[in-house]
Design a protein around this motif. Sequence first.
Motif, PDB file in Angstrom:
ATOM      1  N   ARG A  69       0.555  -7.028   3.450  1.00  0.00           N
ATOM      2  CA  ARG A  69       0.874  -5.845   2.629  1.00  0.00           C
ATOM      3  C   ARG A  69       1.960  -6.170   1.604  1.00  0.00           C
ATOM      4  O   ARG A  69       1.912  -5.716   0.461  1.00  0.00           O
ATOM      5  CB  ARG A  69       1.303  -4.685   3.520  1.00  0.00           C
ATOM      6  CG  ARG A  69       0.136  -4.078   4.252  1.00  0.00           C
ATOM      7  CD  ARG A  69       0.517  -2.790   4.955  1.00  0.00           C
ATOM      8  NE  ARG A  69      -0.645  -2.286   5.676  1.00  0.00           N
ATOM      9  CZ  ARG A  69      -0.630  -1.874   6.918  1.00  0.00           C
ATOM     10  NH1 ARG A  69       0.503  -1.873   7.597  1.00  0.00           N
ATOM     11  NH2 ARG A  69      -1.719  -1.448   7.499  1.00  0.00           N
ATOM     12  N   GLU A  70       2.949  -6.934   2.011  1.00  0.00           N
ATOM     13  CA  GLU A  70       4.012  -7.329   1.089  1.00  0.00           C
ATOM     14  C   GLU A  70       3.441  -8.179  -0.056  1.00  0.00           C
ATOM     15  O   GLU A  70       3.811  -8.011  -1.212  1.00  0.00           O
ATOM     16  CB  GLU A  70       5.101  -8.099   1.837  1.00  0.00           C
ATOM     17  CG  GLU A  70       6.311  -8.412   1.003  1.00  0.00           C
ATOM     18  CD  GLU A  70       7.407  -9.085   1.815  1.00  0.00           C
ATOM     19  OE1 GLU A  70       8.173  -9.847   1.201  1.00  0.00           O
ATOM     20  OE2 GLU A  70       7.498  -8.866   3.040  1.00  0.00           O
ATOM     21  N   ALA A  71       2.526  -9.082   0.280  1.00  0.00           N
ATOM     22  CA  ALA A  71       1.888  -9.911  -0.751  1.00  0.00           C
ATOM     23  C   ALA A  71       1.050  -9.045  -1.692  1.00  0.00           C
ATOM     24  O   ALA A  71       1.058  -9.247  -2.912  1.00  0.00           O
ATOM     25  CB  ALA A  71       1.015 -10.988  -0.102  1.00  0.00           C
ATOM     26  N   GLU A  72       0.343  -8.063  -1.141  1.00  0.00           N
ATOM     27  CA  GLU A  72      -0.445  -7.149  -1.978  1.00  0.00           C
ATOM     28  C   GLU A  72       0.460  -6.380  -2.934  1.00  0.00           C
ATOM     29  O   GLU A  72       0.132  -6.218  -4.115  1.00  0.00           O
ATOM     30  CB  GLU A  72      -1.232  -6.176  -1.105  1.00  0.00           C
ATOM     31  CG  GLU A  72      -2.381  -6.811  -0.354  1.00  0.00           C
ATOM     32  CD  GLU A  72      -3.025  -5.882   0.670  1.00  0.00           C
ATOM     33  OE1 GLU A  72      -2.445  -4.806   0.980  1.00  0.00           O
ATOM     34  OE2 GLU A  72      -4.110  -6.229   1.162  1.00  0.00           O
ATOM     35  N   GLU A  73       1.595  -5.909  -2.432  1.00  0.00           N
ATOM     36  CA  GLU A  73       2.538  -5.179  -3.284  1.00  0.00           C
ATOM     37  C   GLU A  73       3.068  -6.076  -4.396  1.00  0.00           C
ATOM     38  O   GLU A  73       3.227  -5.624  -5.537  1.00  0.00           O
ATOM     39  CB  GLU A  73       3.688  -4.628  -2.442  1.00  0.00           C
ATOM     40  CG  GLU A  73       3.279  -3.489  -1.524  1.00  0.00           C
ATOM     41  CD  GLU A  73       4.361  -3.100  -0.526  1.00  0.00           C
ATOM     42  OE1 GLU A  73       5.498  -3.629  -0.612  1.00  0.00           O
ATOM     43  OE2 GLU A  73       4.064  -2.273   0.350  1.00  0.00           O
TER      44      GLU A  73
END
Length: 120
Positions: free
Chosen positions: A32-36
Amino acid sequence: MFSLKRRRIQREREQASAERVEVAKAFVAAIREAEEALVAIKAANDKFYRSDRPAEQATLSSLRRERERLFVFHTVHELVAEAPTLARLLELRASVSGAMPLVGFIEHTNNLDLSTVNSA
């Protein structure tokens, strides 16, 4: 004796079960952090490659497509360099080359693109 060993194995299995849940949660959070971060890069690109002049916008749009293809190449290279186990599990391949690090690539293309836009 055999019963003690089986109980120990069962206890370890239950502990591993809880560990697996925690690790899975951490993995999902990292994704999720990478997607953000990718959404933030797209938003920055939207600002960087924007113009109110149609001719300039056409040039910037073309430049953006080229840069985003290179971004994918450099990102895969970073993934392979920083997470070889994950890359192998996902069957990602990147050519072994002297590609610059992703941050260096972004800084370099910023300078190139700013000079291209400013000279137009």
